[in-house]
Design a protein around this motif. Sequence first.
Motif, PDB file in Angstrom:
ATOM      1  N   PRO A 112     136.695  23.870  38.664  1.00  0.00           N
ATOM      2  CA  PRO A 112     136.354  22.570  38.075  1.00  0.00           C
ATOM      3  C   PRO A 112     135.609  22.758  36.752  1.00  0.00           C
ATOM      4  O   PRO A 112     134.931  23.749  36.537  1.00  0.00           O
ATOM      5  CB  PRO A 112     135.459  21.917  39.121  1.00  0.00           C
ATOM      6  N   SER A 113     135.746  21.773  35.882  1.00  0.00           N
ATOM      7  CA  SER A 113     135.089  21.872  34.577  1.00  0.00           C
ATOM      8  C   SER A 113     133.651  21.361  34.672  1.00  0.00           C
ATOM      9  O   SER A 113     133.274  20.629  35.590  1.00  0.00           O
ATOM     10  CB  SER A 113     135.861  21.061  33.546  1.00  0.00           C
ATOM     11  N   VAL A 114     132.882  21.717  33.703  1.00  0.00           N
ATOM     12  CA  VAL A 114     131.485  21.287  33.616  1.00  0.00           C
ATOM     13  C   VAL A 114     131.449  19.806  33.219  1.00  0.00           C
ATOM     14  O   VAL A 114     132.220  19.389  32.367  1.00  0.00           O
ATOM     15  CB  VAL A 114     130.742  22.153  32.578  1.00  0.00           C
ATOM     16  N   PRO A 115     130.561  18.987  33.837  1.00  0.00           N
ATOM     17  CA  PRO A 115     130.505  17.576  33.445  1.00  0.00           C
ATOM     18  C   PRO A 115     130.140  17.418  31.956  1.00  0.00           C
ATOM     19  O   PRO A 115     129.348  18.190  31.423  1.00  0.00           O
ATOM     20  CB  PRO A 115     129.399  17.001  34.320  1.00  0.00           C
ATOM     21  N   ASN A 116     130.730  16.399  31.313  1.00  0.00           N
ATOM     22  CA  ASN A 116     130.571  16.208  29.878  1.00  0.00           C
ATOM     23  C   ASN A 116     129.434  15.245  29.501  1.00  0.00           C
ATOM     24  O   ASN A 116     128.911  15.305  28.407  1.00  0.00           O
ATOM     25  CB  ASN A 116     131.868  15.692  29.255  1.00  0.00           C
ATOM     26  N   GLY A 117     129.098  14.336  30.343  1.00  0.00           N
ATOM     27  CA  GLY A 117     128.130  13.310  29.965  1.00  0.00           C
ATOM     28  C   GLY A 117     126.685  13.773  30.102  1.00  0.00           C
ATOM     29  O   GLY A 117     126.381  14.860  30.582  1.00  0.00           O
ATOM     30  N   PRO A 173     123.399  13.797  31.917  1.00  0.00           N
ATOM     31  CA  PRO A 173     123.100  13.569  33.316  1.00  0.00           C
ATOM     32  C   PRO A 173     121.974  12.564  33.524  1.00  0.00           C
ATOM     33  O   PRO A 173     121.916  11.865  34.521  1.00  0.00           O
ATOM     34  CB  PRO A 173     122.696  14.941  33.852  1.00  0.00           C
ATOM     35  N   SER A 199     123.482   8.699  33.353  1.00  0.00           N
ATOM     36  CA  SER A 199     124.448   8.231  34.357  1.00  0.00           C
ATOM     37  C   SER A 199     123.798   7.941  35.700  1.00  0.00           C
ATOM     38  O   SER A 199     124.390   7.339  36.561  1.00  0.00           O
ATOM     39  CB  SER A 199     125.576   9.251  34.514  1.00  0.00           C
TER      40      SER A 199
END
Length: 189
Positions: free
Chosen positions: A177-182, A184, A187
């Motif tokens: 899985p990719s690293v979250p972009n937003g 933290p 959100s």
Amino acid sequence: MALPNVWHHRRVAESSAKACWICYKPSTSVMITPDSKDFFYICVGHLSDRGFCLPDAEEAAAAEARKKKEEMDREIEKVKKEYEEKQTLKREKRKEKDKGKDKDTKKQDDEEDKEDEKAKNDKIQQLSKTKDEAQADLPPRIYRLNKNFYQMRVDRMRNAELAKRNRERLKNPTLFPSVPNGDPSSSGP
């Protein structure tokens, strides 16, 4: 990935001996599939065990018959060539001595020729008998494994392929899985 249950018995050099698949003793006998997909080292004693494998009689008999016939033809040709060489030498000697010979010596030469031809035929017959005996002593070269041992080989091949596929998947970066972009903190509630 169907692995045929046909195994050819081969021998390797003493320096290449490896552990037997069953008892782990050093062995120079190898069982290999015709397409060379799978092989394992095995002691010769295990090949005679009916619980391990059975010789494939019809294929082995046909192959041995062809091989035996070829060897026999070579031996017969060799004996014939030797005989012809002897005859040509005798003829040459006979021409040299022919000037002063009488009828008795010619008869002796004819008798010697007959004896030589008889010796040639006896040698050919003796060769065929010894070849038959030698071929009877050789073990078969094509085998079929018992269903349990065959299944063990199939399972080993399948497990090796699964492990290879898993290693390739782990090398692929898109698998993870990719690293979250937003952000933290924004959100969350």
